[in-house]
Scaffold this motif. Sequence first.
Motif, PDB file in Angstrom:
ATOM      1  N   PHE A  30      10.194   4.573   3.254  1.00 17.08           N
ATOM      2  CA  PHE A  30       9.356   3.741   4.121  1.00 17.08           C
ATOM      3  C   PHE A  30       8.082   4.468   4.539  1.00 17.08           C
ATOM      4  O   PHE A  30       6.977   3.946   4.387  1.00 17.08           O
ATOM      5  CB  PHE A  30      10.140   3.316   5.369  1.00 17.08           C
ATOM      6  CG  PHE A  30       9.322   2.485   6.320  1.00 17.08           C
ATOM      7  CD1 PHE A  30       9.116   1.136   6.080  1.00 17.08           C
ATOM      8  CD2 PHE A  30       8.740   3.057   7.438  1.00 17.08           C
ATOM      9  CE1 PHE A  30       8.342   0.363   6.936  1.00 17.08           C
ATOM     10  CE2 PHE A  30       7.969   2.302   8.305  1.00 17.08           C
ATOM     11  CZ  PHE A  30       7.773   0.946   8.055  1.00 17.08           C
ATOM     12  N   TYR A  31       8.228   5.684   5.062  1.00 16.36           N
ATOM     13  CA  TYR A  31       7.046   6.408   5.534  1.00 16.36           C
ATOM     14  C   TYR A  31       6.171   6.874   4.379  1.00 16.36           C
ATOM     15  O   TYR A  31       4.950   6.979   4.524  1.00 16.36           O
ATOM     16  CB  TYR A  31       7.462   7.587   6.410  1.00 16.36           C
ATOM     17  CG  TYR A  31       7.889   7.150   7.786  1.00 16.36           C
ATOM     18  CD1 TYR A  31       6.949   6.755   8.739  1.00 16.36           C
ATOM     19  CD2 TYR A  31       9.230   7.094   8.140  1.00 16.36           C
ATOM     20  CE1 TYR A  31       7.337   6.338  10.001  1.00 16.36           C
ATOM     21  CE2 TYR A  31       9.630   6.673   9.402  1.00 16.36           C
ATOM     22  CZ  TYR A  31       8.678   6.291  10.320  1.00 16.36           C
ATOM     23  OH  TYR A  31       9.063   5.868  11.565  1.00 16.36           O
ATOM     24  N   GLY A  32       6.786   7.148   3.239  1.00 19.35           N
ATOM     25  CA  GLY A  32       5.984   7.492   2.079  1.00 19.35           C
ATOM     26  C   GLY A  32       5.075   6.353   1.664  1.00 19.35           C
ATOM     27  O   GLY A  32       3.886   6.551   1.384  1.00 19.35           O
ATOM     28  N   MET A  33       5.622   5.142   1.628  1.00 18.24           N
ATOM     29  CA  MET A  33       4.817   3.970   1.298  1.00 18.24           C
ATOM     30  C   MET A  33       3.786   3.696   2.386  1.00 18.24           C
ATOM     31  O   MET A  33       2.612   3.445   2.118  1.00 18.24           O
ATOM     32  CB  MET A  33       5.745   2.770   1.112  1.00 18.24           C
ATOM     33  CG  MET A  33       5.067   1.436   0.825  1.00 18.24           C
ATOM     34  SD  MET A  33       4.423   0.576   2.282  1.00 18.24           S
ATOM     35  CE  MET A  33       5.887   0.458   3.295  1.00 18.24           C
ATOM     36  N   ARG A  34       4.208   3.759   3.637  1.00 25.24           N
ATOM     37  CA  ARG A  34       3.322   3.392   4.746  1.00 25.24           C
ATOM     38  C   ARG A  34       2.125   4.334   4.856  1.00 25.24           C
ATOM     39  O   ARG A  34       1.008   3.893   5.178  1.00 25.24           O
ATOM     40  CB  ARG A  34       4.110   3.414   6.060  1.00 25.24           C
ATOM     41  CG  ARG A  34       3.428   2.646   7.171  1.00 25.24           C
ATOM     42  CD  ARG A  34       4.153   2.776   8.494  1.00 25.24           C
ATOM     43  NE  ARG A  34       3.886   4.061   9.125  1.00 25.24           N
ATOM     44  CZ  ARG A  34       4.097   4.314  10.414  1.00 25.24           C
ATOM     45  NH1 ARG A  34       4.620   3.378  11.189  1.00 25.24           N
ATOM     46  NH2 ARG A  34       3.832   5.494  10.934  1.00 25.24           N
ATOM     47  N   ASN A  35       2.333   5.611   4.563  1.00 30.91           N
ATOM     48  CA  ASN A  35       1.259   6.576   4.749  1.00 30.91           C
ATOM     49  C   ASN A  35       0.199   6.542   3.659  1.00 30.91           C
ATOM     50  O   ASN A  35      -0.862   7.152   3.823  1.00 30.91           O
ATOM     51  CB  ASN A  35       1.848   7.984   4.872  1.00 30.91           C
ATOM     52  CG  ASN A  35       2.348   8.279   6.265  1.00 30.91           C
ATOM     53  OD1 ASN A  35       1.582   8.567   7.173  1.00 30.91           O
ATOM     54  ND2 ASN A  35       3.643   8.178   6.465  1.00 30.91           N
ATOM     55  N   ILE A  36       0.472   5.867   2.565  1.00 32.64           N
ATOM     56  CA  ILE A  36      -0.572   5.724   1.542  1.00 32.64           C
ATOM     57  C   ILE A  36      -1.077   4.291   1.445  1.00 32.64           C
ATOM     58  O   ILE A  36      -1.963   4.003   0.638  1.00 32.64           O
ATOM     59  CB  ILE A  36      -0.061   6.186   0.159  1.00 32.64           C
ATOM     60  CG1 ILE A  36       1.131   5.344  -0.305  1.00 32.64           C
ATOM     61  CG2 ILE A  36       0.279   7.663   0.187  1.00 32.64           C
ATOM     62  CD1 ILE A  36       1.592   5.656  -1.720  1.00 32.64           C
ATOM     63  N   LEU A  37      -0.549   3.406   2.259  1.00 31.74           N
ATOM     64  CA  LEU A  37      -0.911   1.994   2.150  1.00 31.74           C
ATOM     65  C   LEU A  37      -2.382   1.752   2.463  1.00 31.74           C
ATOM     66  O   LEU A  37      -3.107   1.155   1.655  1.00 31.74           O
ATOM     67  CB  LEU A  37      -0.023   1.156   3.072  1.00 31.74           C
ATOM     68  CG  LEU A  37      -0.314  -0.352   3.117  1.00 31.74           C
ATOM     69  CD1 LEU A  37      -0.213  -0.966   1.724  1.00 31.74           C
ATOM     70  CD2 LEU A  37       0.637  -1.052   4.084  1.00 31.74           C
ATOM     71  N   THR A  38      -2.838   2.194   3.625  1.00 29.97           N
ATOM     72  CA  THR A  38      -4.225   1.935   4.013  1.00 29.97           C
ATOM     73  C   THR A  38      -5.227   2.616   3.077  1.00 29.97           C
ATOM     74  O   THR A  38      -6.192   1.977   2.633  1.00 29.97           O
ATOM     75  CB  THR A  38      -4.460   2.371   5.470  1.00 29.97           C
ATOM     76  OG1 THR A  38      -3.585   1.623   6.325  1.00 29.97           O
ATOM     77  CG2 THR A  38      -5.903   2.093   5.886  1.00 29.97           C
ATOM     78  N   PRO A  39      -5.053   3.909   2.720  1.00 30.08           N
ATOM     79  CA  PRO A  39      -5.988   4.515   1.758  1.00 30.08           C
ATOM     80  C   PRO A  39      -6.028   3.776   0.426  1.00 30.08           C
ATOM     81  O   PRO A  39      -7.105   3.610  -0.168  1.00 30.08           O
ATOM     82  CB  PRO A  39      -5.448   5.938   1.590  1.00 30.08           C
ATOM     83  CG  PRO A  39      -4.710   6.213   2.849  1.00 30.08           C
ATOM     84  CD  PRO A  39      -4.095   4.910   3.246  1.00 30.08           C
ATOM     85  N   PHE A  40      -4.866   3.320  -0.051  1.00 25.11           N
ATOM     86  CA  PHE A  40      -4.846   2.588  -1.315  1.00 25.11           C
ATOM     87  C   PHE A  40      -5.599   1.272  -1.197  1.00 25.11           C
ATOM     88  O   PHE A  40      -6.365   0.893  -2.098  1.00 25.11           O
ATOM     89  CB  PHE A  40      -3.404   2.324  -1.744  1.00 25.11           C
ATOM     90  CG  PHE A  40      -3.289   1.370  -2.894  1.00 25.11           C
ATOM     91  CD1 PHE A  40      -3.624   1.760  -4.184  1.00 25.11           C
ATOM     92  CD2 PHE A  40      -2.865   0.063  -2.692  1.00 25.11           C
ATOM     93  CE1 PHE A  40      -3.537   0.872  -5.248  1.00 25.11           C
ATOM     94  CE2 PHE A  40      -2.768  -0.831  -3.739  1.00 25.11           C
ATOM     95  CZ  PHE A  40      -3.107  -0.428  -5.033  1.00 25.11           C
ATOM     96  N   LEU A  41      -5.398   0.558  -0.111  1.00 30.81           N
ATOM     97  CA  LEU A  41      -6.094  -0.708   0.075  1.00 30.81           C
ATOM     98  C   LEU A  41      -7.605  -0.509   0.082  1.00 30.81           C
ATOM     99  O   LEU A  41      -8.354  -1.274  -0.530  1.00 30.81           O
ATOM    100  CB  LEU A  41      -5.648  -1.360   1.387  1.00 30.81           C
ATOM    101  CG  LEU A  41      -4.201  -1.870   1.439  1.00 30.81           C
ATOM    102  CD1 LEU A  41      -3.845  -2.288   2.854  1.00 30.81           C
ATOM    103  CD2 LEU A  41      -3.984  -3.027   0.478  1.00 30.81           C
ATOM    104  N   ILE A  42      -8.062   0.518   0.769  1.00 27.15           N
ATOM    105  CA  ILE A  42      -9.507   0.758   0.898  1.00 27.15           C
ATOM    106  C   ILE A  42     -10.123   1.183  -0.425  1.00 27.15           C
ATOM    107  O   ILE A  42     -11.219   0.722  -0.792  1.00 27.15           O
ATOM    108  CB  ILE A  42      -9.771   1.820   1.982  1.00 27.15           C
ATOM    109  CG1 ILE A  42      -9.379   1.280   3.361  1.00 27.15           C
ATOM    110  CG2 ILE A  42     -11.247   2.240   1.985  1.00 27.15           C
ATOM    111  CD1 ILE A  42      -9.456   2.314   4.467  1.00 27.15           C
ATOM    112  N   THR A  43      -9.427   2.040  -1.160  1.00 27.31           N
ATOM    113  CA  THR A  43     -10.030   2.629  -2.369  1.00 27.31           C
ATOM    114  C   THR A  43      -9.727   1.871  -3.649  1.00 27.31           C
ATOM    115  O   THR A  43     -10.376   2.124  -4.668  1.00 27.31           O
ATOM    116  CB  THR A  43      -9.539   4.078  -2.546  1.00 27.31           C
ATOM    117  OG1 THR A  43      -8.102   4.080  -2.667  1.00 27.31           O
ATOM    118  CG2 THR A  43      -9.938   4.936  -1.359  1.00 27.31           C
TER     119      THR A  43
END
Length: 255
Positions: A30-43
Amino acid sequence: MTDTTGQTKPKMPGQIPYIIANEGCERFSFYGMRNILTPFLITSLLLSIPEHLRAAMAKEVFHTFVIGVYFFPLLGGWLSDRFFGKYNTVFWLSLVYCCGHACLAIFENNINGFYFGLFLIALGSGGIKPLVSSFVGDQFDKSNRSLAQKVFDAFYWIINFGSFFASLLMPIFLKKFGASVAFGIPGILMFIATVIFWSGRKKYVHVPISAKNPHSFLNVVRTALFGNQKGAGTGIAVIGMIAAVGSLTLIPAIG
């Protein structure tokens, strides 16, 4: 085994390691996915959005996802208390959770598929949230209740252990190996968590479903919000479910 006073020493339930290992893998996923979610969306995923609006849109998606995670415990608790019991609810929602991770890895360039994956993860993660810790408590009886505190200490330690290393490692994987690998690793960990949980199925204590259980999830929620007024619990679950589904489906379909 007895101590020097002649009293029998409490024995640790053999099924506890399955639950703790499951929780560690699930929290990493869960935290692995959550911590890269916003950077992935932006980039990556929201590149069709004007640059000056992209960060705000990514935060909107992220917070909508978190809303779903914290609404769906109402649904998970209700399903467990009324229909399926804790084990079955956790197991089947864990499979939903795995499907959500698979969607993120597969649909890295498909916004609708990616959002559907977020919905499934919110449903799975939120649905099992109120159940796993109470399922731990079900494994103890009067003979070994004194050991419960040690187990809960280990339980919450493994949560922090999993979340720490996920937060540390997953941004590195996203940068070095791309989104499919970075979102795929949490999915693999969630699948491992589900297999571990399933492996202990014959050892668990399964508390029977009781319609009149005064300590059921919805009774606790109803009492907390409305005191002794009756009939509010199911309404809360329905409102929570509708709000969660509505909030997740109202994310604009972009691109």
